[in-house]
Scaffold this active site. Sequence first.
Site, PDB file in Angstrom:
ATOM      1  N   HIS A  31      22.402  25.964  24.537  1.00  0.00           N
ATOM      2  CA  HIS A  31      21.803  26.005  23.200  1.00  0.00           C
ATOM      3  C   HIS A  31      20.319  26.229  23.472  1.00  0.00           C
ATOM      4  CE1 HIS A  31      25.337  23.540  21.336  1.00  0.00           C
ATOM      5  NE2 HIS A  31      25.699  24.719  21.765  1.00  0.00           N
ATOM      6  N   TYR A  57      39.683  25.445  12.029  1.00  0.00           N
ATOM      7  CA  TYR A  57      40.249  24.240  12.632  1.00  0.00           C
ATOM      8  C   TYR A  57      41.053  23.519  11.559  1.00  0.00           C
ATOM      9  CZ  TYR A  57      36.227  25.613  15.418  1.00  0.00           C
ATOM     10  OH  TYR A  57      35.310  26.342  16.128  1.00  0.00           O
ATOM     11  N   GLU A 117      30.377  32.887  17.171  1.00  0.00           N
ATOM     12  CA  GLU A 117      31.519  32.044  17.516  1.00  0.00           C
ATOM     13  C   GLU A 117      32.185  31.404  16.294  1.00  0.00           C
ATOM     14  OE1 GLU A 117      30.400  28.234  19.346  1.00  0.00           O
ATOM     15  OE2 GLU A 117      28.404  29.058  19.643  1.00  0.00           O
ATOM     16  N   GLU A 147      34.431  33.254  20.810  1.00  0.00           N
ATOM     17  CA  GLU A 147      32.975  33.241  21.028  1.00  0.00           C
ATOM     18  C   GLU A 147      32.575  34.277  22.068  1.00  0.00           C
ATOM     19  OE1 GLU A 147      31.496  29.512  22.707  1.00  0.00           O
ATOM     20  OE2 GLU A 147      29.479  30.015  21.993  1.00  0.00           O
ATOM     21  N   ASP A 194      22.453   4.099  44.540  1.00  0.00           N
ATOM     22  CA  ASP A 194      21.624   5.221  45.011  1.00  0.00           C
ATOM     23  C   ASP A 194      22.398   6.540  45.006  1.00  0.00           C
ATOM     24  OD1 ASP A 194      23.372   4.537  46.972  1.00  0.00           O
ATOM     25  OD2 ASP A 194      21.913   4.526  48.615  1.00  0.00           O
ATOM     26  N   HIS A 234      24.216  30.385  18.310  1.00  0.00           N
ATOM     27  CA  HIS A 234      22.932  29.818  18.745  1.00  0.00           C
ATOM     28  C   HIS A 234      22.314  30.731  19.782  1.00  0.00           C
ATOM     29  CE1 HIS A 234      25.322  28.650  22.254  1.00  0.00           C
ATOM     30  NE2 HIS A 234      26.253  28.273  21.389  1.00  0.00           N
ATOM     31  N   HIS A 269      30.727  24.683  11.325  1.00  0.00           N
ATOM     32  CA  HIS A 269      29.548  24.908  12.178  1.00  0.00           C
ATOM     33  C   HIS A 269      28.911  26.254  11.857  1.00  0.00           C
ATOM     34  CE1 HIS A 269      32.006  27.497  14.833  1.00  0.00           C
ATOM     35  NE2 HIS A 269      32.922  26.550  14.843  1.00  0.00           N
ATOM     36  N   ARG A 297      38.890  29.254  17.974  1.00  0.00           N
ATOM     37  CA  ARG A 297      37.489  29.714  17.996  1.00  0.00           C
ATOM     38  C   ARG A 297      37.443  30.903  18.942  1.00  0.00           C
ATOM     39  NH1 ARG A 297      35.135  25.312  18.775  1.00  0.00           N
ATOM     40  NH2 ARG A 297      34.728  25.220  21.017  1.00  0.00           N
TER      41      ARG A 297
HETATM   42  N1  GLY Z   1      29.910  25.546  24.228  1.00  0.00           N
HETATM   43  C1  GLY Z   1      29.178  24.971  23.180  1.00  0.00           C
HETATM   44  C2  GLY Z   1      28.980  25.906  22.109  1.00  0.00           C
HETATM   45  O1  GLY Z   1      29.726  26.849  21.987  1.00  0.00           O
HETATM   46  O2  GLY Z   1      28.074  25.815  21.345  1.00  0.00           O
HETATM   47 MN    MN Z   2      28.306  28.414  21.790  1.00  0.00          MN
HETATM   48 MN    MN Z   3      30.918  27.657  23.541  1.00  0.00          MN
END
Ligand code: GLY
Ligand code: MN
Ligand code: MN
Length: 436
Positions: free
Chosen positions: A358, A385, A381, A405, A36, A351, A347, A403
Amino acid sequence: MQNPIIANRHQALFNQMADNSIALICAAPMQYRNSDTEYPYRQNSHFYYLTGFEESASIAVFIKKQGECQFILFCQDKDPQAEQWTGPRVGLQDAVEKFGASFAFSIDDVKVKLPELFKGTSIVYYLINTDKDFERKIFLSIQTLSKKVRQGVVVPHQYIDLRVILDENRLIKSDDELQLMRKACEMSAHAHMKAMQQCQVGMFEYELEAILLQEFYRHGSRYPAYSSIVATGNNACTLHYTRNTAQIKNNDLVLIDAGAEYQYYAADITRTFPANGKFTKEQQSIYELVLASQTAAIEQVAPNTPWDNAQQTILNILVQGLVDLKILQGEVKTLIEEKAYFPFYMHNSGHWLGMDVHDVGEYKMQGTWRHLKPGMVFTIEPGLYISENNLNVEEKWRGIGVRIEDDIVVTKQGFDVLTKDVVKTPAEIEKLMKSR
Ligand code: GLY
Ligand code: MN
Ligand code: MN
């Protein structure tokens, strides 16, 4: 008194619903970790957007019949004994008085009351394929009502995904929403700066995660918007690394991708910095390349430009840079066409961002990339890599993951970077880290 922001959202929904239709949405169910013991509860974003109601075990119903609109809420009854354990419930009376419902019914009465609400409607809007239990309740109610068709009862015969309306409504952020997003971004920016300042070689990734969370909570956030990524060295090459258990080594780069959620709105920031406060030559080359691509992609954001401009700008700069650094060989145009960059950048440019990290909203309309409009918020972003296992590149590049962003809102004139408070150039990062 109903919150006027929610009242406007109801009006927008009713304006888009066909006459003689019904829209239904169910609160996020409680999830159990074991026996629970619950996971922290977070309301479904669509449900919260339409109701501001934070309790599980609730259903919101919107009915438009002959131009008349009603909002009905099913929720838990007041129950002092249960409330002793889990805290106060809103209850039926306040569902009407404070949340603007025309009527409120007990969630225990769904089986009896729900079929009645479908009477005289021909279209049903709901989140198709989201919650099997709720879907079953809808169809059982309609089945119950169908038994009365010979008495002249009209039952629905058409089903439309409620996302078609809500996703688009949520995509353009109002000034009120932007205010919350700015706050989420500001506290997240401070958290990134704190983590950079307090990072020491020998710490564990989760110690930096703790610094981030403390900063989020200190500023009124109750949860991160997603599991924080704190990735040292080669871990940064795993895009959604969330284990956060490794020890930070000298000469590692540390990638932090973390954002607070503030009053249901997300921030999403990534910064990458040297653990010991000083970039190596190779780390700085890769970092500056990613930064150049991100800066160029941000600067071309403007209303009426297509969504994929950012990705095209990023690809041109990253691939040219990888050729200049002799990591890729060949013609930039051909390398892009053949996706030769894919082992290093796999990628998209970003987004939509909003209540969900997202966030909802289509990226293409009738097969073509949609054009930006004021009030849209999204991330840019880019990253590179270079896995420690990539034997096709010189050893000096291996294990570098970067990265960067930021969160951008489209304005009438162009854009505004909501996350601009976090330092970003190598000189700024090194200066901040020196002040430790
Ligand atoms: N933090 C996940 C992304 O950057 O999409
Ligand atoms: Mn992101
Ligand atoms: Mn992110």
